[in-house]
Design a protein around this motif. Structure first.
Motif, short mmCIF file in Angstrom:
data_model
loop_
_atom_site.label_atom_id
_atom_site.label_comp_id
_atom_site.label_asym_id
_atom_site.label_seq_id
_atom_site.Cartn_x
_atom_site.Cartn_y
_atom_site.Cartn_z
N PHE A 87 -10.57 16.96 47.28
CA PHE A 87 -11.49 16.64 46.68
C PHE A 87 -12.95 16.30 47.64
O PHE A 87 -12.43 15.78 48.54
CB PHE A 87 -11.62 15.47 45.73
N ALA A 88 -13.91 16.50 47.42
CA ALA A 88 -15.14 16.10 48.10
C ALA A 88 -15.44 14.49 47.73
O ALA A 88 -14.67 14.26 46.78
CB ALA A 88 -16.50 16.79 47.75
N LYS A 89 -16.14 13.87 48.26
CA LYS A 89 -16.27 12.39 48.14
C LYS A 89 -17.15 12.09 46.91
O LYS A 89 -18.04 11.64 47.01
CB LYS A 89 -16.97 11.85 49.40
N TYR A 90 -16.39 12.38 45.77
CA TYR A 90 -17.03 12.11 44.37
C TYR A 90 -15.97 10.79 43.75
O TYR A 90 -14.75 11.01 43.97
CB TYR A 90 -16.95 13.03 43.45
N LYS A 91 -16.70 9.85 43.28
CA LYS A 91 -16.00 9.13 42.24
C LYS A 91 -15.28 10.00 41.09
O LYS A 91 -15.74 10.94 40.76
CB LYS A 91 -16.59 7.94 41.78
N GLU A 94 -17.77 10.58 38.46
CA GLU A 94 -18.92 11.44 39.10
C GLU A 94 -18.52 12.83 39.11
O GLU A 94 -19.13 13.91 38.55
CB GLU A 94 -19.34 11.08 40.43
N PHE A 95 -17.32 13.00 39.35
CA PHE A 95 -16.67 14.55 39.52
C PHE A 95 -16.68 15.07 38.33
O PHE A 95 -16.88 16.14 37.95
CB PHE A 95 -15.40 14.47 39.85
N TYR A 131 -12.54 6.62 44.03
CA TYR A 131 -13.10 8.01 44.71
C TYR A 131 -11.77 9.13 44.46
O TYR A 131 -10.49 8.45 44.60
CB TYR A 131 -12.98 7.98 46.27
#
Lengths: 293, 1131
Positions: A87-91, A94-95, A131
Motif C-alpha cells: 500500500f501507498a501511505k494511506y490510512k 482514506e484508501f 496506515y
C-alpha cells in the motif's frame, strides 16, 4: 448470462500463448476458476477487469463489450488483485474513500457513510485510522475486498484471494464473498486452492495451459473423475515404479511399504481398489491426465 | 475527451496526501522554508545592506530563483517516483479498474505534484513578503511576487514534471530517468548559460528577469514568450503522458483527442521556442543589414553638425521632434548622410535655399542635392520626425555574443540589458540611441570614419507628458506653467541626451556650479539621509572637487553636474576608441535607480551599514551620525575617482585578475567631453592624444602580474607581435588588453620625439597644445604638424607602420655599474647601464633612475627618466651623474619581447667601482654587446631548450590529457601566474624579474612531492677541470611568506617539516650532480639561500656533459627550476 467469453485468445509480445480459444458463459453467483499456477487464470482475470486487451475474442460483461465500452464495464466492476499487499501511505479509511470516490461516489457524506458501513462489514472499523501498510495480511485482504465492494459492483473479480491466509482468515474471507454473492453479484473467484471452490462455488471452470479443461459444477467435475481414483498398498520398490507411471496424489507409510492414492484411467494393478474422488482428485485428473491426452 | 474535473481533483487530493507524507518532500519543504527564513533574516532583518530596488521588487526574484533550482531537482524525483510506484504495486491496479479516464488520473497526479510545489513557492514568497513588510512597511511592489511566481516557478515545474514523467514512461526505468534529468539540470545550471539566447534555460536560472521599480521587466514580451515555450511544452508532455500511460483507455478512441491536444501544445511550445530564437535572429539580421548599409555609405557625404536645435514634444509613448541643424560638409559633396534611430519616421526634411531629395534607408537618411555643396559651407536643415525609438541601432559595433551576455548583479540576479527607454512614463535617450540626426553612419567594419565625433552647439526644447520632468545638458529654463522646458549648454558638446520621467530633483549650488541629484519616482528619498549635514555638504563637494581637479590636472569644465537615476537595466559597453562609457554624459552621470548595484550610491543602506558597524565597534570607534554621513558622501564622490576594480576569474584552473573599468571614472567629464582631436584616417587619434596627455591608470601592478603570469602590457605585446593592430583593437576577446596595446603603440609612436625632447617635456607641451582648444574640433594633422615644428621630427614613417604586426625588439640588459668619483666639491656617482638589441627590429627603451627620496637625485630640474633608441643589433650605454646612488633603475623595454617587460635593477646587484674621472653624461654606442658572464663561466637557463629538460607530468588519464590539451590551446600567453597558495602538480612556467634569463627571466615551478618529478640541466664541458657549481635562487619572488621563517631558521638551525607520509623532510632543494653514470647528492637549504647565484659545491669534471638534476622532494612550499652556472677554477 452475466459474462460471456467467446473465442478468447491472448498472446504475449514474446509470442508466448497465454490463453487459447476460451469460451465461457459465466452466470450470476460465485463462479470458480480453478487451475494451477501459470494456467492463464490471472491473464484471464486481468483481461476481464480491463487491465489487458485480449489478442482475439469477444467478451461481454453484463451486456457491455469489454473492448469498446470499458468505462461502462469499469463502472460495474470490482477487482481484488492477486498480490494485494503493498500500500501507498494511506490510512485505511482514506484508501477506501479514495477507491469509493474514483468509482463515482462523489457525494462526500454519502461516501463517508458507505465507507464506514463497509469498514464495519469487513471488520476494519476499529483500524480505520491505521496506515494500511501496517495491517496484518488478513486485514489487508479484507481491506482489498472492501475496496472492491465499496461501490456495490455487479461483477466482482477476485484473484487468488486466500493465498497466504491462515484458516480462520480464509473462512472469514470466504464468508465475505458468499455474503456478496447473495446480493445478485457475479463473483469470479480465481484460485489454485481447491478448497476455495468446493466450499463456495456453484459453477466453475478449470483452466490449464491457457485452455478450459472443464466447465460445469464442482459436482459435475467430481462425476467425471469417478472410477479414476485408486487406493493400493505397495512396497518401496513397487512405489518407485508406480510413481513413475501414474499420478500419485497421496502417500502414507504403512508397515514396510506405502498406502497410495493414485489417479489413473485404469487400475494400476497391485490389488488397487477404486476410491471415491474429491475435488482435489478431480483437479489432478484434469490437469495431469485428461489434459495430456 | 470529456475531462472530469471532479475526478482530477479527487486524484489530486489523495495523491497530494501521499506526496506530503513522503520523507523526501518533507525534508525539501523544511529546507526550503528554513532557507527562506534564514535568507530573509540575513537580507532583510539584519543590517546587511541591500539595495532599495531589491527590497521593493526583487526580493521575490531572489527567493524564488533559489527555490526554483531546488524544486526542479526534487520534482524530477517525485514525478518519476509516482510512476515507479504505479508500475510495481498492485494497489494501483484497483484504481486503474475504476471508471475514471487515463487523462483524469494522470492529470490529477501531475496536478498534485504541481500543487504541493506551488504551495511551497507561495509559502516561501509569503515569508519574503512578511519579512519585507516587517522591515520596510507597505511600500512594496506586490505584483512582482505574482510575476516571479508566474515567470519562474510555473513554467519550470510544469515542464520538468511533464518531461520527467514522459521519460519515465518511455524508458520505464527510474534510475536512468533520474540520471538523464539531473544531468540535464546540471548542464542547464552550469554550462548552458546564454546558449541560443537562453533558449534552453528552462529553470530561468540565467534568464535576465530583474524588475526595475520604474520600468518593470526588460523585454517582458520576450520573457513571457520564453516562459510560454516551457509552459506549453510542459503541458504538451503531460498530455503526451496520457497516451503513453500504461493503462487501457476507457474507449478505443478516447486517446485521440489527447494526442491531438498534446501535439498542439508541443507544437505551440516549439513555436514559442522558435519564435524566441527567431526574434533574436531577426534583430541580428536587422543589425547586420544596418552595418551593411553603413559600409555602403561610410565614405559618402561626411559632414560636421555645427549647431542643432531639437524641439521635442512627448505625446503618450511617442515623441515628435523637429531638428533645426546647421551642418558643413567635410569636403565638396552632392550627397550627405545622416543617421537617425530607425524607429523614428521622417515627416519632412527641408533645406531652405536648396533643392534637395532625401531617401530613408533603415537608420540612414541620404540627402541628395542638385548642386554640389562646397566644403565647410554651412547648410541649414530642418528635419521633422517622430515615433518610437528602436533599440537595435545601439552598439552596432558590439558582437551579438557580447550583447546576449548576462549581466549578473548582486552575485546571482540576472539583469536584462537596455540601452534606451521610451514609454509614456519614462524616456531615456542617450547619444547611443541616435535620437537626433547625426552626420555620418552609425558603424562600419570597413572604415573607422564613423568613430569621429565633433562638437556641436546644441539646444533642446522639450514639452513632456503632463507631470513629467525632462533632463538634458545645459541651462534649463521652463515656461510659466512648467509645461515646456528649454536646455541651452554654455559650450558646444560632442553629444546630448534626453531623459523624461517622474524625476524628483535635489540641488545645491557650490562655487557657482549647480549640483543636482534626480531621483526617479517618489518611493524612497535616498538623499534625505544627508538632510542633517546639509550645511556641511558644500564643503565636502568643494573639497572633493578640488581633489579631483588636482588629480586630473584640469578644472571641471561645466557649470553643473547632475546625477540622474536610470532604470537598473541600463547597460553600456567599453569602446576602444574612447575611454568614456555611456554612463557618463557631459555634465551628468547616469546611475541605476537607488544605486541598485553600486553600494556607493545606496545612501540609506550605507548609513545603516556604517551605523551597525559603529555600534558593533563602539568601544574603539565613536563616530557620530554626522561623521558617518560625511564619510558616506565622501566615499560616493571618491568612487568617481577610481579608474577600476580588480576582478578575479578562474579559467582552466588558472586564476586571472583583471582590472574592470569603472564606467563612472571622472576623466571623460574633464577630458573627453571637452577636447576632441579628429582624423578621418586615424580613428584612434583622440584616444592617442588622450593617453599621452591625461594621467594613466595604473594597470600594471606587480601583484597582478604575479597572479596572472604576465602583465596586461606583456599580454598586449605578445598579441601585437602576432596579430594586426586593428584585429587586437576589434576582437572582443582581447578588449581588456586594447587599452594597453593602444598606450604601448602610442608611446612607441611618439618615441622618436620623446628621445629628442624628453618624454616629460613632450607630454607637457602636447597637453598644453591640446588644451588651447577646449570644446572645439582639432585635427590630428594639425597636431602632427605642430609636433614636427616643435621637435623637428616627422612621424610619417610611424603612420605608415601603424597597422600591421608590431616589430618587437629584444634586449639584453647589462648589469648596471656605479662609479664613485670624488671631485673637489662632492662625491659624484656615475651610473651606467647598457642595452643590447639582439633583434632585427629597432626599438626604444625608457630608463628611469629612481631615488627613494627624490631630493637625493640632486638637481631638481634634471630629468630622472629618458628614452633611448636602440637599433637592430646595436648596443648602447647610458651614462648619468648623480649626487647619490640611485635606489634602482626602472627599465621599460617598450615594444619588445622581453619578459618581464619592465624590470627594476636594484642597486644591491650592481657592480661598483672607484674612479677618478667622469665620463660625460649621454648615450654611447658600444661595441661587443652585453655579456654578463665571467671568463670560464658556463650558464644553462631553463629557456635553453637544448640543454634543459623536465620530467613528464604524472597525470596520464585521458580526461586530464584532454583538459591539458584544451588548456594549452586556449592559453595564448604560455606563462602562468604564481600564487603562494596554489598547488603546482606539474612543472609550470612563470616569469619574474628576480629570475634568471637573458631577455626572458623565467623559471619552472612545481610543488614538492616524492622526488619523482625533476628538472635537468645538461652542461657540455669542453675542458676538464675543477668547477664550482652554482644554482640561481630567487627567494624574493617565491619565498615572501617564508621570510620570517628564514629569520627564525637562523636562530634555530634545525628547522624541519613532516611531509605527507609522515617522513621528516627538510627545506632543502635536492640535487644530483655528476657525469656519466655517477653522481653526488647535494642539498641546498633554501631558507638560507641568497638572491642570485648560490654555490652548490666544487667538483672535478671530465670534458663531457655534466648533469645537474633537481628533484621535487622537499619540505619547502615550492620548487623552482631556473639556471645553473659552472665556473672553472684556475689552478
Amino acid at each position: 448470462m452475466s459474462i460471456s467469453i467467446k473465442g478468447l485468445s491472448h498472446y504475449y509480445p514474446n509470442g508466448k500463448r497465454a490463453l487459447t480459444d476460451i469460451n465461457l458463459e459465466i452466470p450470476s453467483g460465485m463462479f470458480g476458476l480453478l487451475g494451477p499456477n501459470g494456467a492463464g487464470k490471472s491473464t484471464l482475470m486481468r483481461i476481464l477487469v480491463t487491465l489487458m486487451e485480449p489478442t482475439e475474442g469477444q467478451i461481454d460483461v453484463c451486456g457491455y463489450d469489454i473492448r469498446t465500452q470499458r468505462k461502462e464495464v469499469r463502472r460495474i466492476l470490482g477487482y481484488l488483485p492477486q498480490d494485494f499487499r503493498f500500500f501507498a501511505k494511506y490510512k485505511v479509511r482514506e484508501f477506501l474513500e479514495y477507491a469509493a470516490a474514483l468509482s463515482g461516489m462523489t457525494n462526500s457524506s454519502q461516501r463517508g457513510k458507505a465507507v464506514d458501513e463497509m469498514l464495519e462489514q469487513v471488520g476494519l472499523y476499529e483500524a480505520r485510522d491505521r496506515y494500511a501498510q501496517n495491517l496484518s495480511g488478513g486485514m489487508k485482504r479484507r481491506l482489498g475486498i472492501a475496496q472492491a465492494l465499496i461501490h456495490k459492483p455487479q461483477v466482482l473479480v477476485v484473484d487468488e484471494p486466500t493465498t497466504g491466509l491462515d484458516p480462520e482468515e480464509r473462512i472469514r474471507f470466504r464468508n465475505l464473498l458468499s455474503e456478496a454473492s447473495s446480493k445478485d453479484t457475479t463473483i469470479i473467484l480465481s484460485t489454485h486452492i481447491v478448497g476455495d471452490i468446493s466450499s463456495s462455488c456453484t459453477e466453475m471452470a478449470m483452466l490449464n495451459q491457457g485452455q478450459v479443461l472443464f466447465r460445469g459444477s464442482p459436482a459435475g467435475m467430481l462425476k467425471e473423475t469417478e472410477g479414476k481414483v485408486w487406493r493400493l498398498k505397495v512396497t518401496n520398490e513397487q512405489y518407485a515404479e508406480i510413481n513413475q507411471k501414474y499420478a500419485v496424489i497421496s502417500t502414507i507409510p504403512h508397515g514396510l511399504g506405502w498406502d497410495l492414492q493414485v489417479v489413473s484411467k485404469e487400475s494400476p494393478g497391485y490389488d488397487a481398489v477404486s476410491y471415491p474422488p474429491n475435488l482435489e482428485h478431480a483437479y489432478v485428473y484434469f490437469t495431469e491426465i485428461r489434459d495430456k491426452e | 475527451m470529456g475531462l472530469g474535473i471532479t475526478n482530477i481533483l479527487i486524484v489530486s487530493k489523495y495523491e497530494t496526501k501521499l506526496l506530503v507524507r513522503g520523507w523526501f518532500f518533507k525534508v525539501f519543504a523544511f529546507l526550503a522554508v528554513f532557507t527562506a527564513i534564514i535568507l530573509g533574516a540575513i537580507y532583510i532583518l539584519t543590517q546587511f545592506p541591500q539595495p532599495e530596488v531589491v527590497n521593493r521588487s526583487v526580493i521575490p526574484y531572489m527567493f524564488l530563483l533559489i527555490m526554483n533550482v531546488g524544486q526542479a531537482v526534487v520534482s524530477v524525483f517525485l514525478a518519476s517516483e509516482y510512476l515507479k510506484r504505479d508500475k510495481q504495486l498492485d494497489t494501483s491496479e484497483v484504481f486503474y479498474t475504476r471508471p475514471l479516464s487515463n487523462a483524469e488520473y494522470l492529470i490529477g497526479k501531475m496536478w498534485a505534484t504541481l500543487k504541493v510545489f506551488f504551495i511551497l513557492d507561495f509559502a516561501v514568497a509569503m515569508i519574503a513578503l512578511i519579512m519585507s513588510l516587517i522591515k520596510f512597511g507597505f511600500a512594496l511592489d506586490y505584483l512582482s511576487y505574482l510575476w516571479y511566481f508566474l515567470l519562474l516557478s510555473v513554467p519550470t515545474l510544469v515542464f520538468i514534471v511533464g518531461l520527467s514523467t514522459t521519460l519515465m514512461l518511455i524508458l520505464n526505468n527510474q534510475a536512468i530517468t533520474m540520471v538523464i534529468l539531473l544531468a540535464y539540470i546540471g548542464v542547464t545550471l552550469f554550462y548552458i548559460d546564454n546558449l541560443y539566447y537562453y533558449l534552453f534555460d528552462y529553470i530561468g536560472f540565467n534568464l535576465p528577469m530583474l524588475k526595475s521599480v520604474v520600468t518593470g521587466f526588460s523585454g517582458l514580451s520576450r520573457l513571457i514568450n520564453h516562459r510560454m515555450c516551457y509552459l506549453l511544452l510542459g503541458i504538451g508532455l503531460i498530455l503526451t503522458d496520457v497516451s503513453l500511460f500504461h493503462r487501457l483507455a476507457n474507449s478505443r478512441y478516447s486517446l485521440l483527442p489527447w494526442r491531438i491536444a498534446a501535439a498542439v501544445f508541443l507544437a505551440g511550445g516549439l513555436y514559442a521556442g522558435y519564435r524566441h530564437v527567431h526574434m533574436y535572429k531577426v534583430d541580428e539580421k536587422y543589425r547586420a543589414d544596418m552595418v551593411e548599409l553603413d559600409n555602403k555609405y561610410v565614405h559618402i557625404g561626411g559632414a560636421v553638425a555645427r549647431s542643432c536645435e531639437l524641439t521635442v514634444t512627448q505625446s503618450g509613448d511617442s515623441l515628435s521632434v523637429r531638428a533645426d541643424m546647421t551642418v558643413s560638409p567635410k569636403e565638396d559633396a552632392s550627397q550627405l548622410v545622416f543617421t537617425l534611430n530607425p524607429g523614428f519616421r521622417i515627416n519632412s526634411i527641408t533645406a531652405p535655399g536648396h533643392s534637395m531629395k532625401y531617401e530613408r534607408l533603415m537608420h540612414l537618411i541620404i540627402l541628395t542635392f542638385d548642386a554640389t555643396l562646397p566644403e565647410d559651407e554651412p547648410l541649414n536643415l530642418i528635419m521633422e520626425y517622430g515615433g518610437m525609438a528602436d533599440e537595435r541601432i545601439c552598439y552596432l559595433d558590439i558582437s551579438a555574443e557580447k550583447l546576449i551576455e548576462n549581466v549578473k548583479a548582486l552575485s546571482r540576479l540576472n539583469v536584462g540589458k537596455r540601452y534606451l527607454f521610451q514609454d509614456r512614463e519614462y524616456t531615456m535617450l542617450t547619444p547611443e540611441s541616435y535620437w537626433y540626426p547625426r552626420p555620418g553612419v552609425a558603424y562600419s567594419d570597413q572604415s573607422p570614419e564613423w568613430q569621429m565625433s565633433y562638437f556641436t552647439d546644441f539646444t533642446v526644447n522639450v514639452t513632456p507628458n503632463p507631470g513629467l520632468k525632462p533632463i538634458s545638458q545645459g541651462l534649463c529654463t521652463a515656461n510659466e506653467d512648467s509645461t515646456s522646458y528649454s536646455f541651452k549648454p554654455e559650450s558646444s558638446l560632442p553629444s546630448i541626451s534626453l531623459l523624461i520621467g517622474d524625476y524628483n530633483p535635489k540641488s545645491i549650488t557650490v562655487d557657482s556650479t549647480l549640483y543636482t541629484v534626480w531621483e526617479l519616482g517618489h518611493w524612497d528619498d535616498q538623499f534625505e539621509v544627508f538632510d542633517s549635514i546639509r550645511d556641511t555638504v558644500p564643503y565636502i563637494i568643494r573639497d572633493r572637487r578640488r581633489n579631483m581637479e588636482y588629480q586630473a590636472d584640469m578644472a571641471y569644465p561645466f557649470k553643473r553636474f547632475q546625477i540622474v537615476e536610470v532604470p537598473v537595466q541600463f547597460t553600456s559597453y567599453k569602446r576602444v576608441w574612447t575611454s568614456a562609457y555611456e554612463q557618463l554624459q557631459p555634465e551628468m552621470a547616469l546611475v541605476h535607480e537607488r544605486g541598485f548595484d553600486m553600494r556607493e550610491f545606496q545612501f540609506r543602506n550605507m548609513k545603516r551599514s556604517w551605523t551597525g558597524r559603529n555600534n558593533w565597534n563602539r568601544r574603539n570607534n565613536n563616530m557620530s551620525e554626522k561623521e558617518i554621513l560625511v564619510n558616506i558622501l565622501i566615499n560616493s564622490i571618491n568612487f568617481m575617482m577610481q579608474s577600476g576594480n580588480m576582478s578575479g576569474s578562474s579559467r582552466n584552473g588558472q586564476w586571472t585578475m583583471t582590472q574592470v573599468d569603472n564606467p563612472y571614472f571622472y576623466r571623460p567629464l574633464f577630458y573627453n567631453f571637452r577636447y576632441n582631436v579628429y582624423s578621418s584616417d586615424w580613428p584612434m587619434a583622440n584616444r592617442m592624444v588622450e593617453s599621452m596627455t591625461a594621467e594613466n591608470n595604473a594597470r600594471n601592478n606587480n601583484w597582478m602580474r604575479r597572479m596572472n603570469g604576465l602583465s596586461e602590457d606583456e599580454k598586449a605585446l605578445i598579441l601585437m607581435g602576432k596579430y594586426d593592430f586593428d584585429r587586437i583593437m576589434s576582437d572582443p576577446e582581447w578588449e581588456d588588453l586594447a587599452d594597453n596595446a593602444l598606450e604601448l603603440k602610442t608611446k612607441d609612436f611618439f618615441a622618436p620625439v620623446s628621445v629628442a625632447v624628453g618624454y616629460e617635456s613632450l607630454v607637457d607641451s602636447l597637453s598644453a597644445k591640446t588644451r588651447e582648444r577646449a570644446f572645439a574640433n582639432v585635427s590630428f594633422d594639425s597636431i602632427l604638424d605642430w609636433v614636427q615644428s616643435y621637435s623637428g621630427i616627422s612621424l610619417e614613417d610611424k603612420i605608415e607602420a601603424w597597422n600591421g604586426t608590431a616589430q618587437l625588439a629584444c634586449y639584453k640588459i647589462g648589469t648596471p655599474q656605479i662609479t664613485t668619483v670624488t671631485t673637489d666639491t662632492a662625491d659624484i656617482y656615475q651610473a651606467e647601464v647598457t642595452f643590447e638589441n639582439i633583434s632585427d627590429n629597432p626599438g626604444f627603451v625608457n630608463v628611469e633612475f629612481v631615488f627613494y627620496e627624490t631630493e637625493n637625485a640632486g638637481d631638481e630640474d634634471k630629468p630622472t627618466s629618458m628614452m633611448v633608441s636602440v637599433g637592430p643589433h646595436e648596443t648602447r650605454r647610458i651614462v648619468t651623474h648623480w649626487f647619490n646612488i640611485p635606489s634602482y633603475i626602472r627599465v621599460n623595454t617598450m615594444l619588445s619581447s622581453n619578459l618581464p617587460h619592465e624590470i627594476n635593477l636594484n642597486n644591491t646587484d650592481w657592480s661598483t667601482f672607484e674612479g677618478t674621472e667622469l665620463t660625460a653624461e649621454g648615450v654611447y654606442n658600444v661595441r661587443g654587446g652585453v655579456d654578463n658572464t665571467l671568463p670560464g663561466e658556463i650558464i644553462v637557463d631553463n629557456e635553453d631548450s637544448n640543454l634543459f629538460s623536465l620530467s613528464r607530468p604524472l597525470r596520464t588519464g585521458y580526461l586530464s590529457k584532454w583538459i591539458d590539451k584544451a588548456k594549452e590551446k586556449k592559453n595564448e600567453f604560455m606563462y602562468e601566474g604564481f600564487s603562494d597558495w596554489r598547488t603546482y602538480s606539474q612543472w609550470t612556467l612563470v616569469t619574474d624579474q628576480n629570475l634568471y634569463g637573458d631577455y626572458i627571466r623565467s623559471a619552472y615551478l612545481i610543488s614538492p612531492g616524492d622526488g619523482g618529478q625533476y628538472a635537468r640541466w645538461s652542461i657540455p664541458l669542453e675542458v676538464a677541470g675543477v668547477y664550482d657549481v652554482y644554482y640561481y635562487a630567487a627567494p624574493n619572488m617565491y619565498e615572501n611568506n617564508n621570510r620570517n621563517r628564514r629569520w627564525n631558521n637562523n636562530n634555530n638551525n634545525n628547522w624541519n617539516n613532516n611531509n605527507n607520509n609522515g617522513r621528516r623532510v627538510t627545506n632543502d632543494y635536492n640535487f644530483e650532480i655528476g657525469q656519466f653514470n655517477t653522481s653526488d647528492h647535494v642539498s641546498m637549504n633554501m631558507w638560507r639561500a641568497e638572491e642570485g647565484w648560490n654555490l652548490l659545491g666544487t667538483f672535478r669534471f671530465e670534458a663531457d656533459t655534466v648533469r645537474v638534476t633537481l628533484n621535487n622532494r622537499s619540505g619547502i612550499r615550492i620548487i623552482v627550476a631556473d639556471a645553473v652556472r659552472l665556473v672553472k677554477r684556475e689552478r
